[in-house]
Write an enzyme that holds these catalytic residues in place. Structure first.
Site, mmCIF file in Angstrom:
data_model
loop_
_atom_site.group_PDB
_atom_site.id
_atom_site.type_symbol
_atom_site.label_atom_id
_atom_site.label_comp_id
_atom_site.label_asym_id
_atom_site.label_seq_id
_atom_site.Cartn_x
_atom_site.Cartn_y
_atom_site.Cartn_z
ATOM 1 N N GLY A 38 -22.811 31.967 -26.138
ATOM 2 C CA GLY A 38 -23.809 32.715 -26.654
ATOM 3 C C GLY A 38 -25.138 32.501 -26.455
ATOM 4 O O GLY A 38 -25.395 31.160 -25.486
ATOM 5 N N TYR A 90 -27.892 47.414 -28.288
ATOM 6 C CA TYR A 90 -28.698 46.336 -27.763
ATOM 7 C C TYR A 90 -30.134 46.683 -27.682
ATOM 8 O O TYR A 90 -30.661 47.205 -26.995
ATOM 9 C CB TYR A 90 -28.324 46.140 -26.354
ATOM 10 C CG TYR A 90 -26.629 45.582 -26.312
ATOM 11 C CD1 TYR A 90 -26.135 44.838 -27.799
ATOM 12 C CD2 TYR A 90 -25.968 45.173 -25.314
ATOM 13 C CE1 TYR A 90 -24.792 44.644 -27.730
ATOM 14 C CE2 TYR A 90 -24.636 44.785 -25.453
ATOM 15 C CZ TYR A 90 -24.259 44.172 -26.516
ATOM 16 O OH TYR A 90 -22.856 43.942 -26.632
HETATM 17 N N1 LIG Z 1 -18.462 43.273 -28.017
HETATM 18 C C1 LIG Z 1 -19.266 42.401 -28.840
HETATM 19 O O1 LIG Z 1 -19.284 42.453 -29.880
HETATM 20 C C2 LIG Z 1 -20.302 41.698 -28.031
HETATM 21 C C3 LIG Z 1 -21.014 40.622 -28.707
HETATM 22 C C4 LIG Z 1 -21.889 39.660 -28.004
HETATM 23 C C5 LIG Z 1 -21.931 39.966 -26.695
HETATM 24 N N2 LIG Z 1 -21.651 40.851 -25.959
HETATM 25 C C6 LIG Z 1 -21.469 41.170 -24.498
HETATM 26 O O2 LIG Z 1 -21.329 39.874 -23.826
HETATM 27 C C7 LIG Z 1 -22.372 39.450 -23.165
HETATM 28 C C8 LIG Z 1 -22.368 37.977 -22.922
HETATM 29 O O3 LIG Z 1 -22.556 37.349 -24.237
HETATM 30 P P1 LIG Z 1 -23.900 36.838 -24.726
HETATM 31 O O4 LIG Z 1 -24.972 37.113 -23.719
HETATM 32 O O5 LIG Z 1 -24.014 36.694 -26.007
HETATM 33 O O6 LIG Z 1 -23.621 35.100 -24.446
HETATM 34 P P2 LIG Z 1 -23.291 34.188 -22.996
HETATM 35 O O7 LIG Z 1 -22.952 34.949 -21.874
HETATM 36 O O8 LIG Z 1 -22.344 33.253 -23.713
HETATM 37 O O9 LIG Z 1 -24.773 33.423 -22.853
HETATM 38 C C9 LIG Z 1 -25.780 34.095 -22.313
HETATM 39 C C10 LIG Z 1 -26.751 33.217 -22.070
HETATM 40 O O10 LIG Z 1 -26.430 32.515 -20.988
HETATM 41 C C11 LIG Z 1 -27.548 31.825 -20.103
HETATM 42 N N3 LIG Z 1 -26.613 31.752 -18.914
HETATM 43 C C12 LIG Z 1 -25.984 32.724 -18.282
HETATM 44 N N4 LIG Z 1 -25.323 32.275 -17.101
HETATM 45 C C13 LIG Z 1 -25.841 30.800 -16.959
HETATM 46 C C14 LIG Z 1 -25.722 30.063 -16.022
HETATM 47 N N5 LIG Z 1 -24.903 30.184 -14.896
HETATM 48 N N6 LIG Z 1 -26.451 28.669 -16.137
HETATM 49 C C15 LIG Z 1 -27.133 28.543 -17.636
HETATM 50 N N7 LIG Z 1 -27.284 29.310 -18.649
HETATM 51 C C16 LIG Z 1 -26.785 30.635 -18.145
HETATM 52 C C17 LIG Z 1 -28.518 33.069 -20.259
HETATM 53 O O11 LIG Z 1 -29.600 32.634 -20.199
HETATM 54 P P3 LIG Z 1 -31.047 33.248 -19.676
HETATM 55 O O12 LIG Z 1 -31.076 34.316 -20.756
HETATM 56 O O13 LIG Z 1 -32.130 32.258 -19.561
HETATM 57 O O14 LIG Z 1 -30.737 33.977 -18.396
HETATM 58 C C18 LIG Z 1 -28.084 33.832 -21.365
HETATM 59 O O15 LIG Z 1 -29.251 34.150 -22.318
HETATM 60 C C19 LIG Z 1 -23.567 40.133 -23.660
HETATM 61 O O16 LIG Z 1 -24.618 40.079 -22.949
HETATM 62 C C20 LIG Z 1 -23.049 41.173 -24.241
HETATM 63 O O17 LIG Z 1 -22.981 42.270 -23.110
HETATM 64 C C21 LIG Z 1 -20.465 41.711 -26.643
#
Ligand SMILES: NC(=O)c1ccc[n+]([C@@H]2O[C@H](COP(=O)([O-])OP(=O)(O)OC[C@H]3O[C@@H](n4cnc5c(N)ncnc54)[C@H](OP(=O)(O)O)[C@@H]3O)[C@@H](O)[C@H]2O)c1
Length: 285
Positions: A211, A53
């Site tokens: 996402g 990351y």
């Molecule tokens: N293992 C893997 O291959 C893999 C791949 C992708 C992700 N991940 C992990 O999974 C985690 C989560 O996935 P992600 O970050 O890709 O996507 P996500 O959790 O689906 O979406 C993240 C976005 O959601 C917004 N958000 C969060 N809570 C919210 C709420 N209550 N209301 C409105 N918007 C909200 C945030 O906005 P703001 O930025 O404006 O706060 C953030 O940018 C990652 O951070 C990472 O740790 C793992």
């Protein structure tokens, strides 16, 4: 804060995903530190990260370093289970590449240990199967790390049911978690979720809100999530996380955040109770 279990560790039912604070579109450091502190203040005791990351080539572990700094400057930082990963690389051109060789996994873990400033990593996850390396060899490296005491618990990510079973065998029954993509838009990990439920190991849905670029549109993309949210006076994102939590006690969502207000909102999902009719309606979306 309601809790769930990863291996022998009790963690908050909602974790914090660190990725949005370190890749494309990341905020300045002060906002990220405030976001992590807001998560801890709200009772979060699980933070997901990875050495990959980061954005530029020379800053591997940007997110781990940020998390270590935030935890060191918070009174409850020591209570947090940091779940990191190895096996992905970012050369700096925006792409994500793979190296699942045992040598890389072991070197990556050593570097993560240094950045996190711990003697043993709480949860180390093999990030993604590398088609160039037999899966058993990659997971074998994680087993060695467990045996050497460099990691306390082991997990896998982006694994199918056969890989989950194989990882469980190679780790000698010590596989504690699976982290796969799961959201209203992406439900094809349902078999892995069911398998984790059967095996009694944690299932961590990644990109649970669809996402980084699509999370804010969840309500407009899926009308039932918006309607049920309105009925409860909460956000569609909270409804989404509560729906996941209701699927099985092994589910621990890790919504990403880069703003204090979004992680505070997501954490409240742990207190949101949906009716069985609402859950059935969301299942059918
Ligand atoms: N293992 C893997 O291959 C893999 C791949 C992708 C992700 N991940 C992990 O999974 C985690 C989560 O996935 P992600 O970050 O890709 O996507 P996500 O959790 O689906 O979406 C993240 C976005 O959601 C917004 N958000 C969060 N809570 C919210 C709420 N209550 N209301 C409105 N918007 C909200 C945030 O906005 P703001 O930025 O404006 O706060 C953030 O940018 C990652 O951070 C990472 O740790 C793992």
């Amino acid at each position: 804060m309601h809790t769930r279990r990863i291996g022998d560790v009790e963690v908050s039912a909602i974790g914090l995903g660190g990725m949005p604070m370190s890749i494309e579109g990341r905020p300045e450091e002060a906002r990220s530190l405030a976001t992590i502190h807001a998560a801890l203040d709200a009772g979060v005791t699980l933070i997901d990260t990875a050495d990959a990351y980061h954005l530029k080539a020379g800053e591997v572990g940007h997110n781990e370093t940020l998390i270590a700094k935030a935890l060191a400057s918070h009174e409850r930082g020591a209570d947090v289970l940091v779940a990191t990963k190895g096996g992905h690389l970012r050369p700096g051109d925006g792409s994500w590449t793979l190296d699942g060789s045992p040598r890389h996994i072991k070197e990556a873990c050593e570097a993560s240990l240094r950045r996190l400033g711990v003697e043993a990593i709480g949860l180390y996850q093999f990030h993604r199967p590398d088609p160039k390396v037999p899966y058993a060899e990659s997971v074998g490296a994680v087993r060695d790390l467990l045996d050497e005491g460099k990691i306390r618990m082991a997990g896998v990510s982006n694994a199918d049911p056969d890989q989950i079973r194989l990882a469980g065998e190679i780790l000698g029954g010590r596989l504690v978690s699976v982290q796969n993509q799961f959201s209203p838009a992406f439900r094809s990990s349902e078999p892995e979720l069911r398998l984790c439920d059967e095996l009694g190991i944690a299932f961590l849905p990644w990109s649970p809100l669809g996402g980084i670029s699509r999370a804010s549109e969840l309500g407009s993309a899926y009308a039932p999530f918006a309607r049920i949210a309105e009925a409860h006076g909460v956000s569609p994102q909270q409804v989404c996380l509560a729906w996941m939590l209701a699927k099985s006690p092994v589910v621990v969502p890790i919504p990403g955040s880069s703003r204090p207000e979004t992680i505070r909102d997501s954490v409240a999902a742990a207190d949101l109770k949906l009716t069985s009719e609402e859950i059935a309606e969301l299942d059918a979306v």
